[in-house]
Design an enzyme around this catalytic site. Structure first.
Site, PDB file in Angstrom:
ATOM      1  N   GLU A 157       0.814  -1.210   0.000  1.00 43.16           N
ATOM      2  CA  GLU A 157       0.000   0.000   0.000  1.00 43.16           C
ATOM      3  C   GLU A 157       0.851   1.264   0.000  1.00 43.16           C
ATOM      4  O   GLU A 157       0.757   2.117   0.869  1.00 43.16           O
ATOM      5  CB  GLU A 157      -0.966  -0.029   1.193  1.00 43.16           C
ATOM      6  CG  GLU A 157      -2.002  -1.120   1.005  1.00 43.16           C
ATOM      7  CD  GLU A 157      -2.913  -1.328   2.190  1.00 43.16           C
ATOM      8  OE1 GLU A 157      -4.095  -1.619   1.973  1.00 43.16           O
ATOM      9  OE2 GLU A 157      -2.436  -1.211   3.337  1.00 43.16           O
TER      10      GLU A 157
ATOM     11  N   GLU B 142      -4.153 -10.459   0.349  1.00 43.25           N
ATOM     12  CA  GLU B 142      -5.018 -10.347   1.522  1.00 43.25           C
ATOM     13  C   GLU B 142      -6.426 -10.729   1.089  1.00 43.25           C
ATOM     14  O   GLU B 142      -6.900 -10.279   0.036  1.00 43.25           O
ATOM     15  CB  GLU B 142      -5.020  -8.921   2.090  1.00 43.25           C
ATOM     16  CG  GLU B 142      -3.675  -8.466   2.638  1.00 43.25           C
ATOM     17  CD  GLU B 142      -3.696  -7.022   3.149  1.00 43.25           C
ATOM     18  OE1 GLU B 142      -4.809  -6.504   3.432  1.00 43.25           O
ATOM     19  OE2 GLU B 142      -2.616  -6.419   3.255  1.00 43.25           O
TER      20      GLU B 142
END
Length: 1016
Positions: A441, A517
């Site tokens: 991220e 994820e």
């Protein structure tokens, strides 16, 4: 000078650009400027592998002296680096996170930076921790030694004997300093000044607690004159021939040197730098983690290694290890301890890795930084595929559209590439590492591309991962977070929407796909795991994924009434925080399994066992990629309500990977079930267990299982023999007393009843409080329910009547309407009571009325069931159904059918933020010990939940101590329930598990006895 070197002074007013000489007059100006520099740390040696060496080594872990200052401009410079004065210092263990020892408080944010975003500058309110220790060094460390720090959060400046050695940047990265000529024989003084925030904090915005300190080992290492600086092992495997290849690079001061490599088990001795082909080696994989002991020796030093021969290739959009496509059954793992913070003792790490193996987990993503260096040796030995992630996340720039993001700012290139170098160099010799990850991220940009280029050049044997750029120009696998099952299927089929750039699109379609994820494990859940796993196994392009996440990050704090509970974001007075989003995991902070882990074990089990309805045999499919089933034995057990009736083992010849067999059970199994009465339930369970002890579990540990349940007819409603007895205030029917004003029972068999009625709501779960990804309705489900009034339905009595039945008794019919203030929609509910043979039967009819639409969207229900509140406490609950842990429509894969009994407290799931939990599904009969009596309940399979506090108390609670039993028993008998999904972060509930308003009719039968387990 290069642009990145100017960044340390840019933005400090006119002095930064003036041509005339100037002086900074504020305190700590030089230190403040350095903390605001985006450059890498100063003075440390080039990164190298973490090596087990016979060179002298001295651990400097232990009790240090510590002093905390509020900021760099007020931190004293009073000669403390030489051990002088030490005013205000107290004892502190190292490694440690100083907040966890009473110096300041922990703080949690997920995405938000806890300071103004003006990179690379940091706030003046920046806690500074001064650490100091004196140690004795013997002659073996002279004349050459290095000082190693395995982790300092976030920025350290290091002095030895008053001489500044340099600074560290990269909290989860190793830094070594040459102390030759500074270290003395005898007493030495080591000083480290640690700043909580630095420019590095902008690239370390991981979802976790902000916990500064020297949190990993500090070590003094002697460096022999003819020693080894670095080793790079290249141990390949050729699946076509079964041969291995070995080449070991050995360097000192960056130059190749002569060394001897020995692998005694292979009878191998070769010179460093020479490649050797080795026929017939046993390859390493997570299923068979075969390692060979090796040494690398020079005249001055010997380094010990464990070699794993393996290859990694990407072919036909498939990720292959040793020539075979593998499936990742993985978790994301943070380093966290509820009482120590960032410090996780080795025995805890070993125990949690064994726990992972015991639950069929075979892969770990080190989110979002390199772990403690000893972790990789354990992963090699126990057998895990590891995606090793660089210490990089810039998530806080997302809110501004990634403006000023360091990933695309050339001032940060040197620092980001340095982070990648330190990541790769430290752990490059571990066979468990199958991919390097650039970070998490952090948006997109030139610096990520530079990190990828360096890594591919240094280690072309491993693919590169980074999820943040979906066009994937600099990586080797296509990675996503929380893609829905529907989108994952499109990708698995290779028909996902095309990229605008045809070349990039073709490149990405040739990549395997990984969910780095998925199925966010926060609170009650995660739901929908089985549907993902079915796709992973169906489509070879899909390489599996990593559950977010392994571990909840709760912090242990005292409870008001005694004991302890877990705290989360906001509990420590943070100015901004992200609440309990830090407590999401398959295990709690003490590593106790949540129900989600028990379900995940079943979902990903490497063997699939299907038991025939005839009970004559079973099928077994070996879903492993490399291992046959010779390490397992198969056993069976037959149970009925009298306990275990038959059990034994059955011989199954070793089954090759990805193959299947049909196995016969002993004939006595089928004979036994054939002899049972028609109404007698029975269960056959077949298990695959370890045949002998392993490094991660003892013999007998269950790896996989399957069941067959003998068909059980729903219990017949008892004959309606009893008449309704009417008095001025009461109605009596069999063992029950009803209030004539409300039609609701006040007593059943001597047990006081305070409430009975339809319920359509539950106390919101963490998933209900999240916004479902991809939903047209932006409101969280909990908000939708509240705005529709689902939690505040009121009942209006329409009428009470009695009707004669063919059996000579009477039906007591109570007709009601339920609705919420300000809403036209509602439900008609008819309760139809009968009694006979000492039992009380209730048939509930539910009919929606009006249009269940609010704010333009259809309202979904949480459940269709009954809430029964007894005016007495319950001690134990026994049931026949699914168990022993909780299950909801899209969870509970790890539950099995059987007979279970638990104390009332054992039915609860102590989620850090209290919420709906604890339902046992598929229940056919249950008995509750309450008020000195036993309440028996049976019916068509229903979900049973029993608590000592109300739904309203549960919904209002924010922490476990808020839940205080009130002396009542709250029983929920659910005909239907909604799934739980993963909307706390990701997709919501899949369509088959949604609960739209609908008509329903369901039966329950109640009986109260004074003692003993009377069967119904």
């Amino acid at each position: 000078m290069p642009l990145h070197n100017r960044a340390g002074t840019a933005g400090y007013g006119s002095a930064a650009t003036a041509t005339a000489p100037s002086r900074f007059l504020e305190l700590g100006a030089a230190e403040a400027r350095e903390l605001a520099s985006p450059a890498p740390g100063r003075g440390s040696l080039p990164a190298r592998a973490h090596l087990e060496s016979d060179a002298p080594r001295l651990s400097l872990n232990g009790e240090w002296q510590f002093r905390l200052s509020p900021g760099i401009r007020t931190a004293p410079n009073d000669g403390w680096q030489r051990g002088n004065g030490l005013s205000g210092f107290t004892a502190l263990p190292v490694p440690s996170s100083w907040n966890m020892h009473g110096h300041g408080s922990p703080a949690y944010t997920n995405v938000q930076f806890p300071f103004p975003v003006e990179p690379p500058h940091v706030p003046d309110a920046n806690p500074i921790g001064d650490h100091l220790v004196a140690f004795e060094a013997g002659p073996e460390f002279l004349p050459h030694a290095v000082l190693r720090f395995d982790g300092i959060d976030s920025a350290g400046t290091v002095w030895l004997n008053g001489v500044e050695l340099g600074s560290t940047r990269g909290s989860r990265l190793a830094h070594e300093f040459d102390v030759s000529g500074v270290l003395v024989e005898g007493t030495n003084t080591l000083a480290v000044r640690v700043a909580q925030f630095s420019a590095s904090s902008y690239v370390e915005d991981q979802d976790m607690w902000w916990l500064p300190g020297i949190f990993r080992d500090v070590t003094l290492q002697g460096r022999p004159a003819q020693g080894i600086d670095d080793v790079f092992v290249h141990a390949g495997y050729h699946p076509g021939t079964g041969a291995g290849s070995l080449r070991v690079e050995v360097t000192r001061s960056g130059q190749a040197i002569d060394a001897v490599v020995r692998v005694p088990e292979l009878g191998l001795e070769l010179a460093a730098g020479v490649e050797q082909q080795i026929p017939g080696v046993e390859p390493w994989s997570a299923e068979i983690p075969r390692l060979y002991d090796a040494t690398v020796s020079t005249p001055g030093e010997t380094v010990s290694l464990q070699l794993g021969f393996r290859s990694i290739t990407i072919e036909d959009a498939q990720f292959k290890v040793n020539g075979r496509r593998i499936l990742l059954r993985g978790v994301n793992r943070h380093e966290h301890h509820p009482r120590l913070g960032r410090v996780v003792p080795r025995d805890v790490v070993e125990a949690e890795l064994r726990l992972m193996k015991q639950h069929n987990i075979n892969a770990i993503r080190t989110s979002h930084y390199p772990p403690h260096p000893e972790f990789l040796a354990l992963a090699d030995r126990l057998g895990f595929y590891v995606v090793l992630e660089c210490d990089l996340e810039t998530h806080g720039f997302h809110s501004a559209g990634w403006a000023q993001n360091p990933s695309d700012d050339p001032r940060w290139e040197a620092a980001l590439v340095d982070r990648m170098q330190r990541t790769v160099e430290r752990d490059k010799n571990h066979p468990s590492v199958i991919m390097w990850s650039l970070g998490n991220e952090a948006g997109t940009g030139r610096n990520l591309a530079a990190m990828s280029r360096w890594t591919k050049d240094r280690d072309p044997s491993r693919p590169i991962h980074y999820e943040g750029d979906w066009s994937s120009p600099d990586v080797d696998v296509y990675s996503r977070m929380y893609a829905s099952q529907a989108e994952t299927e499109l990708i698995g089929r290779g028909i996902e929407p095309a990229l605008e750039d045809a070349a990039l699109d073709a490149r990405r379609r040739a990549m395997p796909f990984m969910l780095c994820e998925y199925v966010h494990a926060m609170g009650n859940g995660p739901g929908g795991m089985s549907e993902y796993q079915e796709l992973f196994e169906r489509y070879p392009r899909l390489m599996g994924g990593f559950v977010w996440e392994w571990l909840e990050h709760g912090i242990t704090v005292p409870s008001p009434g005694g004991g302890h509970h877990f705290a989360y974001g906001g509990d420590f007075g943070e100015e901004i925080h992200d609440g309990n989003f830090v407590t999401d995991g398959l295990v709690d902070a003490d590593r106790n399994p949540r129900p989600g882990l028990l379900d995940f074990k079943k979902v990903i089990e490497p063997l699939h066992i299907g038991v025939a309805d005839s009970w004559a045999g079973f099928t077994v499919r070996n879903g492993q990629d490399f291992a046959d089933t010779s390490a397992l034995r198969f056993q069976y057990k037959v149970e009925d309500d009298g306990g275990t009736q038959l059990e034994g083992s059955v011989a199954v010849p070793p089954l090759a990977p990805q193959s299947q067999a049909v196995v016969e059970l002993p004939a006595e199994v089928a004979r036994y079930v054939a002899g049972l009465p028609e109404s007698q339930p029975a269960v056959l369970t077949v298990s695959a267990v370890l045949a002998s002890d392993t490094a991660w579990a003892a013999a007998g540990h269950e790896v996989a299982w399957g069941q067959a349940v003998r068909a059980v007819q729903p219990p017949a409603m008892p004959p309606a023999e009893e008449p309704v007895d009417v008095t001025d205030q009461e109605l009596r029917l069999g063992p029950a007393v009803f209030d004539r004003a409300t039609g609701m029972p006040t007593c059943i068999g001597g047990l006081p009843v305070e409430k009975l009625g339809l319920v359509l709501w539950w106390a919101p779960t963490d998933n209900d409080l999240g916004r479902e990804w991809g939903s047209a309705d932006e409101r969280p489900l909990a908000t939708q329910w509240k705005e529709a009034g689902l939690d505040r339905l009121h009942t209006r009595l329409l009428g009470i009547s009695a009707e004669t039945t063919p059996d000579g008794g009477e039906h007591l019919r109570v007709s009601t309407r339920m609705g919420a203030a300000d809403k036209q929609f509602g439900v008609l509910v008819d309760y139809e009571w009968t009694s006979g043979a000492g039992s009380l039967a209730l048939r509930t009819h539910v009919t929606p009325v009006g249009e269940w639409v609010n704010a333009g969207f259809e309202v979904e229900w949480a459940r269709i069931g009954l809430e029964l509140v007894l005016g007495a406490g319950t001690t134990t609950v026994g049931w026949f159904g699914q168990g022993p842990h909780q299950s909801y429509p899209d969870t509970g894969q790890g539950t099995r059918t059987g007979w279970f009994e638990l104390p009332l407290a054992g039915l609860d799931v102590e989620y850090v933020r209290p919420q709906e939990s604890g339902a046992r599904s598929g229940v056919r009969s249950a008995v509750l010990s309450a008020g000195g009596r036993e309440l028996h309940v049976c019916g068509a399979p229903f979900a049973l939940t029993v608590r000592p506090y109300s739904m309203q108390a549960l919904a209002a609670a924010t922490h476990r101590p808020d839940l205080i039993p009130d002396g009542r028993t709250y029983i929920y008998l659910d005909h239907a329930m909604r799934g739980v999904g993963t909307a706390a972060c990701g997709p919501g509930v899949l369509e088959p598990y949604r609960l739209k308003p609908r008509t329903a009719a369901f039966d329950v039968v109640l009986r109260v006895t004074g003692n003993g387990l009377q069967q119904m």
